[in-house]
Design a protein around this motif. Sequence first.
Motif: not given
Length: 400
Positions: A361-368
């Motif tokens: 889930d690319e969103r995990l990287g964005i949030i991290m």
Amino acid sequence: MAIRRIKAFFDLEASGGIVLAMAAIAAMIIANTPLNTWYESFIHAPVAIQLGSFAIAKDAHHWINDGLMAIFFFLVGLELKREVLIGELSNLKQIILPAGAALGGMIMPAIVYMAFNYHEPDFWKGWAIPTATDIAFALGILSLLGNRVPNSLKVFLVSIAIFDDIGAILIIALFYTSDLSLGSLAIAGLCLPFLYILNRRNVTSITPYLLIGIIMWIAVLKSGIHATLAGVVLALFIPLFDKTDPEHSPLEELEHDLQNTVSYGILPLFAFANAGISLKGAGVAELFHSVPLGIAAGLFIGKQLGVMIMCWLIFKLGISTMPKGMNFKQIYGAALLCGVGFTMSLFIGGLAFGGATPLFDERLGIIMGSIVSGIAGYTMLKVTLKDSVNRSSVDLTRVP
């Protein structure tokens, strides 16, 4: 841009960033509780508009991303036009430093991302995700430092964000366009002469622009180019000045009317609809997949490297000088805040992957990456600005 306008923009974006953060946090909490069923039903609720045989049928998530976000991009277009004609971007000497910083802040994150994902061509399409900066979030964090923040630093960060928006618009137009429908593109193109005529004839009523803009948005939606770009194009035709009344600016009036709606309505709703990441079943493999890791590293490492290297080169070559009241430590703090990519990164991430793969889930990287960048930028500036205040106090005691 006058200091007063910068302050007003800063205050609005900062408070909007706090609301944006609250919406994102709420989405993440709900997505990991029994309320997730309601959340999924909400974002996937079917919504259709039909007129005879013509219909636009999408779920709520797509209406938010393709429809409401077109209003956000329309506002971005209004801001860009104003800045180019009468604002910060109208003076070449003032734009060299933030333009260079923004360029470096887009190139280096893409390089860092590709370093993590060079081995898998299917993942290359995510290269642009860490190139974006969320100005609302960044200014929201900056506002926590209060009156210690010099106006020159606010102007610098806002100017970087303006160029960052230009870059994001170009990236979406050039690299995230699907198969084109020439018929729909032709209809969209036919709207342009009508908008031009309205502008040249000094039509200051917004209604005819919006009616043609809606037709153009529908045509662009059907064309394969992302529909939000219609908002940017429409904004370019809104007149900045009323030829019959120099004190009246239709563009600035419309910009003012939309600010609160976008900052407190559209962007928080977008965050709520896109930040609901369910961590159920997520393991080490998903968390440390090369895509989210590359995005996080691009935002945190790539952004600060790109901004700082370009600023150093610009100063070294004598192309521009350090803004008054700023130093390299403050520029570094701003460079860290540029790694907060949330809104635009989520938007580009949806275009690149759109949840099409269960591997990550690319969103995990964005949030991290955004969280780490935000904390690091706040800490750096807090220490730097505190040191500046202490030195000023010491200097004042020496004045006879």
